[in-house]
Design a protein around this motif. Structure first.
Motif, PDB file in Angstrom:
ATOM      1  N   ILE A   1       0.846  -1.189   0.000  1.00 18.04           N
ATOM      2  CA  ILE A   1       0.000   0.000   0.000  1.00 18.04           C
ATOM      3  C   ILE A   1       0.880   1.238   0.000  1.00 18.04           C
ATOM      4  O   ILE A   1       2.035   1.197   0.417  1.00 18.04           O
ATOM      5  CB  ILE A   1      -0.972   0.016   1.195  1.00 18.04           C
ATOM      6  CG1 ILE A   1      -0.215  -0.078   2.501  1.00 18.04           C
ATOM      7  CG2 ILE A   1      -1.982  -1.080   1.094  1.00 18.04           C
ATOM      8  CD1 ILE A   1      -1.101   0.138   3.691  1.00 18.04           C
TER       9      ILE A   1
ATOM     10  N   VAL B   1      -3.127   0.681  -3.634  1.00 15.03           N
ATOM     11  CA  VAL B   1      -2.564  -0.628  -3.348  1.00 15.03           C
ATOM     12  C   VAL B   1      -2.100  -1.260  -4.662  1.00 15.03           C
ATOM     13  O   VAL B   1      -2.779  -1.153  -5.681  1.00 15.03           O
ATOM     14  CB  VAL B   1      -3.578  -1.537  -2.618  1.00 15.03           C
ATOM     15  CG1 VAL B   1      -4.849  -1.718  -3.430  1.00 15.03           C
ATOM     16  CG2 VAL B   1      -2.969  -2.879  -2.283  1.00 15.03           C
TER      17      VAL B   1
ATOM     18  N   ARG C   1      -7.434   3.168  -3.444  1.00 20.01           N
ATOM     19  CA  ARG C   1      -8.238   2.501  -2.418  1.00 20.01           C
ATOM     20  C   ARG C   1      -9.453   3.305  -2.020  1.00 20.01           C
ATOM     21  O   ARG C   1     -10.138   2.982  -1.049  1.00 20.01           O
ATOM     22  CB  ARG C   1      -7.378   2.212  -1.190  1.00 20.01           C
ATOM     23  CG  ARG C   1      -6.431   1.032  -1.405  1.00 20.01           C
ATOM     24  CD  ARG C   1      -5.479   0.889  -0.259  1.00 20.01           C
ATOM     25  NE  ARG C   1      -6.172   0.617   0.986  1.00 20.01           N
ATOM     26  CZ  ARG C   1      -5.765   1.045   2.177  1.00 20.01           C
ATOM     27  NH1 ARG C   1      -4.678   1.781   2.268  1.00 20.01           N
ATOM     28  NH2 ARG C   1      -6.433   0.752   3.261  1.00 20.01           N
TER      29      ARG C   1
ATOM     30  N   ASN D   1     -10.089  -2.085   1.718  1.00 14.80           N
ATOM     31  CA  ASN D   1      -8.910  -2.858   2.074  1.00 14.80           C
ATOM     32  C   ASN D   1      -8.635  -3.940   1.044  1.00 14.80           C
ATOM     33  O   ASN D   1      -9.551  -4.463   0.411  1.00 14.80           O
ATOM     34  CB  ASN D   1      -9.117  -3.540   3.428  1.00 14.80           C
ATOM     35  CG  ASN D   1      -9.391  -2.538   4.518  1.00 14.80           C
ATOM     36  OD1 ASN D   1      -8.757  -1.489   4.574  1.00 14.80           O
ATOM     37  ND2 ASN D   1     -10.366  -2.826   5.356  1.00 14.80           N
ATOM     38  N   TYR D   2      -7.374  -4.270   0.926  1.00 20.48           N
ATOM     39  CA  TYR D   2      -7.018  -5.478   0.190  1.00 20.48           C
ATOM     40  C   TYR D   2      -6.975  -6.614   1.206  1.00 20.48           C
ATOM     41  O   TYR D   2      -6.273  -6.524   2.215  1.00 20.48           O
ATOM     42  CB  TYR D   2      -5.668  -5.303  -0.500  1.00 20.48           C
ATOM     43  CG  TYR D   2      -5.148  -6.601  -1.063  1.00 20.48           C
ATOM     44  CD1 TYR D   2      -5.866  -7.269  -2.051  1.00 20.48           C
ATOM     45  CD2 TYR D   2      -3.973  -7.163  -0.604  1.00 20.48           C
ATOM     46  CE1 TYR D   2      -5.419  -8.463  -2.565  1.00 20.48           C
ATOM     47  CE2 TYR D   2      -3.511  -8.362  -1.121  1.00 20.48           C
ATOM     48  CZ  TYR D   2      -4.244  -9.018  -2.092  1.00 20.48           C
ATOM     49  OH  TYR D   2      -3.801 -10.207  -2.580  1.00 20.48           O
ATOM     50  N   VAL D   3      -7.758  -7.640   0.965  1.00 25.09           N
ATOM     51  CA  VAL D   3      -7.869  -8.744   1.923  1.00 25.09           C
ATOM     52  C   VAL D   3      -7.302 -10.001   1.265  1.00 25.09           C
ATOM     53  O   VAL D   3      -7.968 -10.628   0.449  1.00 25.09           O
ATOM     54  CB  VAL D   3      -9.336  -8.978   2.314  1.00 25.09           C
ATOM     55  CG1 VAL D   3      -9.434 -10.009   3.415  1.00 25.09           C
ATOM     56  CG2 VAL D   3      -9.983  -7.685   2.744  1.00 25.09           C
TER      57      VAL D   3
ATOM     58  N   TYR E   1     -17.117  -9.072   5.969  1.00 26.11           N
ATOM     59  CA  TYR E   1     -17.673  -8.094   5.035  1.00 26.11           C
ATOM     60  C   TYR E   1     -18.991  -8.560   4.438  1.00 26.11           C
ATOM     61  O   TYR E   1     -19.226  -8.445   3.249  1.00 26.11           O
ATOM     62  CB  TYR E   1     -16.674  -7.803   3.914  1.00 26.11           C
ATOM     63  CG  TYR E   1     -15.418  -7.118   4.374  1.00 26.11           C
ATOM     64  CD1 TYR E   1     -15.304  -5.736   4.338  1.00 26.11           C
ATOM     65  CD2 TYR E   1     -14.344  -7.851   4.857  1.00 26.11           C
ATOM     66  CE1 TYR E   1     -14.153  -5.101   4.756  1.00 26.11           C
ATOM     67  CE2 TYR E   1     -13.188  -7.225   5.283  1.00 26.11           C
ATOM     68  CZ  TYR E   1     -13.099  -5.855   5.236  1.00 26.11           C
ATOM     69  OH  TYR E   1     -11.961  -5.228   5.651  1.00 26.11           O
TER      70      TYR E   1
ATOM     71  N   MET F   1     -10.694  -7.416  -2.720  1.00 21.41           N
ATOM     72  CA  MET F   1     -10.708  -6.090  -2.100  1.00 21.41           C
ATOM     73  C   MET F   1     -12.109  -5.863  -1.544  1.00 21.41           C
ATOM     74  O   MET F   1     -13.097  -6.163  -2.208  1.00 21.41           O
ATOM     75  CB  MET F   1     -10.343  -5.035  -3.133  1.00 21.41           C
ATOM     76  CG  MET F   1      -8.967  -5.304  -3.736  1.00 21.41           C
ATOM     77  SD  MET F   1      -8.362  -4.008  -4.808  1.00 21.41           S
ATOM     78  CE  MET F   1      -9.449  -4.138  -6.199  1.00 21.41           C
TER      79      MET F   1
ATOM     80  N   CYS G   1     -14.762  -3.311   1.055  1.00 19.96           N
ATOM     81  CA  CYS G   1     -14.954  -2.003   1.683  1.00 19.96           C
ATOM     82  C   CYS G   1     -15.771  -2.158   2.954  1.00 19.96           C
ATOM     83  O   CYS G   1     -16.839  -2.755   2.939  1.00 19.96           O
ATOM     84  CB  CYS G   1     -15.664  -1.062   0.714  1.00 19.96           C
ATOM     85  SG  CYS G   1     -15.914   0.560   1.408  1.00 19.96           S
TER      86      CYS G   1
ATOM     87  N   ARG H   1      -7.772   5.569   6.551  1.00 18.21           N
ATOM     88  CA  ARG H   1      -8.131   4.248   7.019  1.00 18.21           C
ATOM     89  C   ARG H   1      -9.592   4.217   7.434  1.00 18.21           C
ATOM     90  O   ARG H   1     -10.025   5.010   8.251  1.00 18.21           O
ATOM     91  CB  ARG H   1      -7.259   3.876   8.225  1.00 18.21           C
ATOM     92  CG  ARG H   1      -7.190   2.397   8.443  1.00 18.21           C
ATOM     93  CD  ARG H   1      -6.341   2.003   9.620  1.00 18.21           C
ATOM     94  NE  ARG H   1      -6.948   0.819  10.201  1.00 18.21           N
ATOM     95  CZ  ARG H   1      -7.856   0.840  11.145  1.00 18.21           C
ATOM     96  NH1 ARG H   1      -8.277   1.982  11.630  1.00 18.21           N
ATOM     97  NH2 ARG H   1      -8.364  -0.268  11.617  1.00 18.21           N
TER      98      ARG H   1
END
Ligand code: FES
Lengths: 218, 384
Positions: free
Chosen positions: A80, A103, A130, A140-142, A152, A166, A168, B249
């Motif tokens: 990131i 990212v 992102r 996020n990148y998961v 999620y 990815m 949110c 974030r």
């Protein structure tokens, strides 16, 4: 006589209304000015400067060296970063700096990604902003898809998509960075489009981010 | 035409009942103390708000710290802040309960249409006041709530034809004072947050002064009980701080104040344009109910359709709130379920309404003389 008196009174009353209305208008004018968004490039600027500022609405970022290609050697490894971008805005400085978190992800297969040589050559590195194209949260990148399912909103990816995704946190939009036709495809959730991407080049083995897809700042 | 409008307004204005003040003789019934509770908590919110302004610093750098200071250093700061928050919650809760009371008991009917519309608008304003208020803390929740709520507005520009005027962006801009949540937004939220309650409170006071009405019917005991409730809640559950806003974030999960939770869950389910349109329709429906509901009776059973809609709204509010609190949402499946359920319930409501009307007509036909049932408590409308 009486009638004329009434007329005079009406007249005077009307006359005194003028300054009152004027004062009200003077108050209302700047308030109404609020209603006009001035996000269009170059709005309200003198003719001569219009064009250069309009161009500033396009991404004007510093180039950013992200790192060497080897640092992203493993499939599904990611990095990131934060990218700085300027765009025109009607403020005293006439430009605003925004930072866009991004990212970069290494895919195990090659896709045609519009950010790399306009998508003409396939690549296995994709770089996304992102900022969620839904309502602007930072997603996020998961790397572990199970986490997407657990945290999620219970989306269970089909067999062929069980890899890094990815997601949110705000309204649970889920994107697949490795979709073969459209990297970043929306798999689930209310997002109207895939995330914005960064354009990049590889110069002597270094990934250099050159620009961001226009329109991507929230 | 104009005369009729004026006449309509005059009658409604005469019967205006902003805080149930015309029901003062019914204070034995807590349902009719709601209006007074609204008014009382509003005053508490206002007074504590002004006190908070003394220490609060409306800058992106200082806001969070100044609230920390209020909470921990300023003498009784925790109480003032807690009272501000919990009295505001009480205000919204009382408005909501009063809305449901007026809705289910048909109290929005003539001559109370204007009262109802003002009450409903005050709920919307109170919620706006709430959301502008919690940005001021400048914590994570505040930041992301403000950001997402105002991005919803931008999607309104996608409506064909009227969207071309960019009024959606204009709404966002009015609140944000710029293209993103930053100092401009904080300043404007501060101004709007204070402005709404202060201006309206002054207007209400003037109204009571000019109409010489009794405005406050709570007994001293009731006031003390309410105050004690606020103090106790602020002591036991100090108003929370959350973490400082971090524009890079997004926390997971992210929650807003309780009265927005249901809406939040709804936003997960719908395409972004509908996230803006849905609440818009809801507000329009609420404002227009007195004119949509032409039934004569006031009891819930005498207007089945509207009762069903009310129960459904209440159910969705509770269910959606629960779902988001436990972060449950299967986005591929749930919207269909919700849609199907909504239509089924609406159809049932319509059928009930039709059946009720048919029965009443039959009853009327059977008894050709004056109708067998006294419909509602309203005296027969006078001619003209
Ligand atoms: S902001 Fe990401 S899903 Fe709504």
């Amino acid at each position: 006589m009486a009638e004329r008196g009434v007329n005079r009174r009406t007249f005077l009353r009307a006359l005194s209304a003028i300054p009152v209305l004027g004062a009200l208008a003077a108050f209302a004018a700047p308030l109404l000015r609020y209603l006009k968004p001035n996000l269009d490039p170059g709005l309200g600027l003198p003719e001569g400067r219009l064009r250069s500022l309009a161009e500033m609405d396009l991404p004007q970022g510093e180039q950013l060296a992200l790192g060497r290609v080897e640092e992203l050697a493993e499939p599904w490894s990611s990095r990131i970063f934060v990218y700085t971008q300027r765009y025109a805005q009607y403020t005293p400085e006439q430009a605003r700096v925004a930072t866009i978190p991004g990212v970069a992800i290494r895919l195990p297969w090659k896709v045609s990604f519009p950010g790399f040589k306009q998508g003409e050559e396939p690549t296995d590195i994709v770089i996304f902003s992102r900022i969620c194209p839904h309502l602007g949260c930072i997603f996020n990148y998961v790397p572990n898809w199970r986490e997407v399912t657990a945290g999620y909103g219970g989306y269970v990816p089909p067999e062929e998509r069980r890899h890094g995704l990815m997601a949110c946190p705000c309204h649970l939009s889920i994107y697949d960075p490795a979709d073969r036709d459209r990297p970043g495809r929306v798999l689930s959730g209310p997002a109207p489009r895939p995330p914005y991407y960064f354009t990049y080049e590889i110069r002597d083995g270094v990934i250099v981010i050159t620009s961001a897809e226009p329109g991507g700042i929230a | 035409m104009l005369d009729r409008v004026r006449e309509w307004l005059r009658e409604r204005k005469e019967k205006l009942d902003l805080f149930d003040e015309t029901n003062v003789d019914r204070l034995d019934n807590p349902l009719y103390a709601l209006g007074h509770i609204v008014y009382f908590s509003w005053i508490v919110v206002f007074v504590t708000g002004v006190l908070l302004m003394i220490w609060y610093e409306p800058t992106t750098h200082g806001a969070y710290n100044s609230i920390l200071r209020i909470q921990h250093e300023v003498p009784l700061g925790w109480l003032i802040r807690g009272a501000h928050k919990y009295a505001a919650d009480m205000l919204i809760l009382a408005i909501m309960l009063r809305i449901y009371r007026m809705y289910f008991l048909g109290e929005y009917k003539r001559p109370n249409e204007l009262t109802w519309m003002i009450l409903f608008a005050s709920l919307v304003l109170a919620m706006i006041s709430g959301i502008t208020g919690y940005l001021l803390i400048w914590n994570q929740r505040a930041f992301w709530a403000a950001k997402t709520v105002l991005s919803v507005a931008v999607y309104l520009d996608q409506i064909p034809i009227i969207g071309a005027s960019k009024f959606g962006s204009a709404i966002a801009f009015i609140f944000l004072g710029g293209p993103a949540v930053g100092q401009g937004a904080l300043t404007r939220f501060y101004a709007i947050h204070f402005g709404i309650s202060a201006l309206l409170l002054i207007a209400v006071e003037l109204y009571f002064i000019f109409t010489r009405r009794k405005r406050f019917g709570l007994s001293p005991t009731a006031i003390v009980v309410l105050l004690l409730m606020i103090v106790a809640t602020s002591y036991i559950f100090p108003a929370e701080m959350g973490r400082r806003a971090d524009p890079n974030r997004t926390p997971l999960p992210i929650l807003s104040d309780w009265y927005f939770l249901a809406l939040y869950q709804y936003v997960k389910y719908t395409p972004p344009l509908w996230a803006g349109l849905g609440p818009g329709f809801l507000i329009t429906y609420g404002m227009l109910v007195p004119f949509l509901d032409r039934s004569k009776g006031r009891r819930p059973s005498e207007r089945p359709f509207f009762t069903v809609v009310g129960v459904m709204a209440l159910t969705y509010f509770v269910v959606f709130t629960t779902l988001i609190m436990f972060n449950i949402a299967v986005i591929d499946r749930d919207p269909h379920i919700v849609l199907v359920m909504t239509s089924v319930v609406l159809v049932i409501g319509l059928l009930l309404e039709l059946r009720y009307r048919r029965r009443r007509r039959a009853a009327e036909a059977a008894a050709p003389k004056p109708p067998p049932r006294v419909v509602g408590a309203r005296p027969a409308p006078t001619a003209g």
